[in-house]
Design a protein around this motif. Structure first.
Motif, PDB file in Angstrom:
ATOM      1  N   UNK A 247      76.171 -22.557  36.778  1.00 33.58           N
ATOM      2  CA  UNK A 247      74.558 -22.933  36.963  1.00 33.58           C
ATOM      3  C   UNK A 247      73.990 -22.781  35.409  1.00 33.58           C
ATOM      4  N   UNK A 248      74.601 -22.269  34.457  1.00 30.52           N
ATOM      5  CA  UNK A 248      73.709 -21.968  33.091  1.00 30.52           C
ATOM      6  C   UNK A 248      73.707 -23.864  32.669  1.00 30.52           C
ATOM      7  N   UNK A 249      75.317 -24.790  33.144  1.00 33.56           N
ATOM      8  CA  UNK A 249      74.684 -26.068  32.302  1.00 33.56           C
ATOM      9  C   UNK A 249      73.774 -26.778  33.219  1.00 33.56           C
ATOM     10  N   UNK A 250      73.604 -26.349  34.876  1.00 39.01           N
ATOM     11  CA  UNK A 250      73.188 -27.220  35.632  1.00 39.01           C
ATOM     12  C   UNK A 250      71.923 -27.224  35.135  1.00 39.01           C
ATOM     13  N   UNK A 251      70.785 -25.746  35.112  1.00 37.37           N
ATOM     14  CA  UNK A 251      70.395 -25.181  34.998  1.00 37.37           C
ATOM     15  C   UNK A 251      69.353 -25.666  33.323  1.00 37.37           C
ATOM     16  N   UNK A 252      70.165 -25.693  32.328  1.00 35.45           N
ATOM     17  CA  UNK A 252      69.676 -26.516  31.078  1.00 35.45           C
ATOM     18  C   UNK A 252      69.522 -27.884  31.252  1.00 35.45           C
ATOM     19  N   UNK A 253      70.854 -28.468  31.605  1.00 36.17           N
ATOM     20  CA  UNK A 253      70.330 -30.069  31.766  1.00 36.17           C
ATOM     21  C   UNK A 253      69.377 -30.789  32.472  1.00 36.17           C
ATOM     22  N   UNK A 254      68.859 -29.965  33.689  1.00 38.54           N
ATOM     23  CA  UNK A 254      68.134 -30.161  34.165  1.00 38.54           C
ATOM     24  C   UNK A 254      65.996 -30.365  33.572  1.00 38.54           C
ATOM     25  N   UNK A 255      66.757 -28.707  33.150  1.00 37.38           N
ATOM     26  CA  UNK A 255      65.911 -27.908  32.920  1.00 37.38           C
ATOM     27  C   UNK A 255      65.349 -28.707  31.451  1.00 37.38           C
ATOM     28  N   UNK A 256      66.306 -29.372  30.929  1.00 35.28           N
ATOM     29  CA  UNK A 256      65.424 -30.390  29.232  1.00 35.28           C
ATOM     30  C   UNK A 256      64.731 -31.538  29.961  1.00 35.28           C
ATOM     31  N   UNK A 257      65.369 -31.901  30.445  1.00 38.36           N
ATOM     32  CA  UNK A 257      65.168 -33.611  31.519  1.00 38.36           C
ATOM     33  C   UNK A 257      64.165 -33.439  31.489  1.00 38.36           C
ATOM     34  N   UNK A 258      63.869 -32.765  32.744  1.00 40.92           N
ATOM     35  CA  UNK A 258      62.316 -32.841  33.283  1.00 40.92           C
ATOM     36  C   UNK A 258      61.112 -32.289  32.507  1.00 40.92           C
ATOM     37  N   UNK A 259      61.440 -31.058  31.565  1.00 42.63           N
ATOM     38  CA  UNK A 259      60.422 -31.004  30.720  1.00 42.63           C
ATOM     39  C   UNK A 259      60.175 -31.925  29.088  1.00 42.63           C
TER      40      UNK A 259
END
Length: 267
Positions: free
Chosen positions: A177-189
């Motif tokens: 969850x941490x990895x998925x959240x970090x990757x997608x949160x980073x991409x969108x932002x």
């Protein structure tokens, strides 16, 4: 679920117009959020029949509001340490230990607890207010990091999460969850930043900084979870039906805006 959705709609209906308007209405909103957040931390400290002195609590709220509204007239984030502010916090929270002279009514542990609570809530909301004064899009960028990271962390954890991240603090959080959240949160932002904030920024720089901010937001979530775990409560309060308290909703953004200070002049 219905209660949670209704609460979310109400929160958005209140916060979005104030965020767009900015100025004094938004600062007042920040002040109210700070008061509610500090109230939740104080209530955690006040358990059973133990109550902190009323005057000390009043001073706590006033000190926090002073910090939140500090420098908001010019909207500049200063990197110089204000020794007067630090001295003020020491005086107002530790001198009462001597004046009251009764550890069962107010101890030095209470003083340090209130000092830390006021500084954490007040300073983070002050930085958030200054960021909004400088740029609405920059504020939205930081908000997107937390929202997208939390959302995709939850979704990823539910779909493929197996490895516990910090079971003693938050049993449901996973490394996946941490990895998925970090990757997608980073991409969108990052996409938002290079589109609406600064298109000339180095892609490597903004990606690296955004990833750090995303990770820090998740660490902030765990820090606040550890506070709840220590005091054996599920939520900081029931102020927001279905969501818990103010600090349950703003724990990540607090750490994100504080981390953003380290990237001033870089992004």
């Amino acid at each position: 679920m219905k209660k949670r959705i209704i609460s979310a709609i109400i929160m958005l209906a209140i916060s979005i117009p104030l965020l767009i308007i900015g100025g004094t209405p938004f600062l007042i909103f920040m002040g109210l959020l700070g008061c509610f957040g500090l109230y939740e931390l104080i209530k955690l400290r006040e358990k059973d029949d133990y109550k902190l002195p009323f005057l000390v609590k009043v001073i706590s709220y006033l000190s926090m509001l002073y910090i939140i509204f500090n420098n908001t007239d010019n909207g500049l984030i200063y990197l110089d340490l204000d020794y007067r502010l630090i001295s003020l916090l020491v005086f107002v929270f530790l001198i009462p230990v001597v004046l009251i002279g009764n550890d069962k009514k107010y101890s030095f542990l209470d003083g340090f607890y209130l000092m830390g609570s006021v500084f954490l809530v007040g300073f983070s909301l002050n930085v958030a207010s200054l960021i909004r004064i400088q740029s609405l899009n920059l504020f939205l960028y930081l908000l997107l990091i937390t929202v997208c990271t939390d959302t995709f962390s939850l979704v990823t954890g539910m779909l493929i999460g197996k490895t516990k991240l910090a079971p003693s603090i938050s049993p449901k959080k996973t490394i996946e969850g941490l990895i998925g959240g970090t990757l997608m949160g980073t991409f969108v932002a990052v996409m938002f930043y290079i589109t609406l904030v600064n298109k000339d920024v180095s892609l490597f720089t903004i990606t690296t900084c955004t990833m750090c901010l995303s990770l820090m937001g998740q660490i902030g979530d765990l820090v606040f979870s550890s506070i709840k775990r220590h005091y054996k409560v599920k939520d900081f309060s029931n102020l927001i039906p279905g969501h818990g308290g103010i600090l349950d909703r703003f724990d990540s953004i607090i750490f994100v805006v504080l981390m953003y200070i380290f990237f001033l002049g870089i992004i």
